[in-house]
Design an enzyme around this catalytic site. Structure first.
Site, PDB file in Angstrom:
ATOM      1  N   SER A  16     -24.220 -15.875  20.486  1.00 60.12           N
ATOM      2  CA  SER A  16     -22.961 -15.450  19.867  1.00 60.12           C
ATOM      3  C   SER A  16     -23.172 -14.102  19.188  1.00 60.12           C
ATOM      4  O   SER A  16     -24.139 -13.391  19.494  1.00 60.12           O
ATOM      5  CB  SER A  16     -22.491 -16.522  18.877  1.00 60.12           C
ATOM      6  OG  SER A  16     -21.161 -16.267  18.474  1.00 60.12           O
ATOM      7  N   ASN A  17     -22.302 -13.719  18.291  1.00 64.16           N
ATOM      8  CA  ASN A  17     -22.436 -12.436  17.588  1.00 64.16           C
ATOM      9  C   ASN A  17     -21.892 -12.572  16.174  1.00 64.16           C
ATOM     10  O   ASN A  17     -21.429 -13.641  15.776  1.00 64.16           O
ATOM     11  CB  ASN A  17     -21.705 -11.336  18.361  1.00 64.16           C
ATOM     12  CG  ASN A  17     -20.245 -11.670  18.537  1.00 64.16           C
ATOM     13  OD1 ASN A  17     -19.486 -11.735  17.585  1.00 64.16           O
ATOM     14  ND2 ASN A  17     -19.849 -11.932  19.779  1.00 64.16           N
ATOM     15  N   ARG A  18     -21.945 -11.462  15.408  1.00 66.58           N
ATOM     16  CA  ARG A  18     -21.670 -11.541  13.974  1.00 66.58           C
ATOM     17  C   ARG A  18     -20.198 -11.377  13.596  1.00 66.58           C
ATOM     18  O   ARG A  18     -19.867 -11.190  12.426  1.00 66.58           O
ATOM     19  CB  ARG A  18     -22.505 -10.477  13.253  1.00 66.58           C
ATOM     20  CG  ARG A  18     -23.979 -10.825  13.236  1.00 66.58           C
ATOM     21  CD  ARG A  18     -24.816  -9.656  12.794  1.00 66.58           C
ATOM     22  NE  ARG A  18     -24.332  -9.085  11.545  1.00 66.58           N
ATOM     23  CZ  ARG A  18     -24.718  -7.909  11.059  1.00 66.58           C
ATOM     24  NH1 ARG A  18     -25.593  -7.184  11.737  1.00 66.58           N
ATOM     25  NH2 ARG A  18     -24.240  -7.469   9.920  1.00 66.58           N
TER      26      ARG A  18
END
Ligand code: CTP
Length: 216
Positions: free
Chosen positions: A21-23
């Protein structure tokens, strides 16, 4: 008008307990949803997993993977006057999802990754679309050049570009807005709630202009 807004990250599963995933916090997308509601619009909010309560009165669709977001957007785009794709969609997903937890190995492992489908580009390719199409571009370098490339390649009406180091996981951002007719507009660093109100006005006016042009 009806606004379709995507927000937050997608999660691409590796096994039952892990994902890529990412931030992305979803704050910009949720602020745009809130501002559109305040301006009297209807909102369809398609969101990845975030720590935010969905604004009341939205049609809220919770998704996890980029495939789920893709399907939800395709289903609802034609009900919309403005599509704002603010989500940070993962660019890759594991080629194989293990049905059981992958055990630790002393020699390390490699993951094979495949590209996900580009949701923004798929809407840009639709012939005779009635909705205004807005993409976002979070960059760390060559902001204007990279955003201009996205505007052209994904066939959007507007790209909202920002420096990923300022905007990710924070309450503030600084925007460079690129329009398909070559016009640009800058909004200096401000709270996302303020930026969202400005963006909703811009999107609403742009869609009205598009429709007036089409009538003639
Ligand atoms: N986007 C999308 N589907 C994807 C990837 C991105 O709809 N699979 C959309 C995002 O929601 C955003 C825009 O495309 O509106 C730009 O996303 P970004 O991650 O900045 O660009 P990418 O095309 O992924 O290019 P890169 O990661 O190389 O910058």
């Amino acid at each position: 008008m009806t606004f379709l807004i995507t927000a937050g990250p997608t999660r691409e599963p590796i096994d039952p307990v892990r994902y890529i995933s990412n931030r992305s916090s979803g704050k910009m997308g949720y602020a745009i949803a809130e501002a559109a509601l305040d301006a009297g619009h209807d909102v369809i909010l398609i969101s990845g997993s975030v720590n935010l309560a969905p604004p009341r009165d939205t049609k809220f669709i919770s998704i996890s993977t980029s495939d789920e977001m893709f399907e939800a957007v395709q289903r609802h785009a034609d009900e919309s006057d403005v599509c704002v794709l603010c989500a940070a969609v993962a660019d890759y997903r594991p080629a194989h999802v293990s049905p059981v937890k992958i055990k630790k190995r002393a020699d390390g492992i490699s993951l094979e990754l495949l590209p996900t489908r580009d949701i923004l580009q798929s809407l840009g390719r639709r012939q005779n679309r009635k909705f205004l199409l807005v993409g976002f571009a979070a960059e760390t370098d060559h902001l204007e050049a990279n955003a201009t490339k996205k505007l052209r390649e994904k066939n959007c009406d507007i790209i909202v570009a920002n420096d990923a180091r300022i905007g990710m996981e924070t309450d503030e951002n600084e925007l460079l807005i690129l329009f398909c007719d070559g016009e640009t507009k800058r909004i200096s660093r401000a709270p996302k709630t303020f930026l969202a109100r400005e963006l909703v006005k811009i999107f609403q006016n742009s869609q009205q202009k598009r429709l007036t042009k089409k009538m003639w």
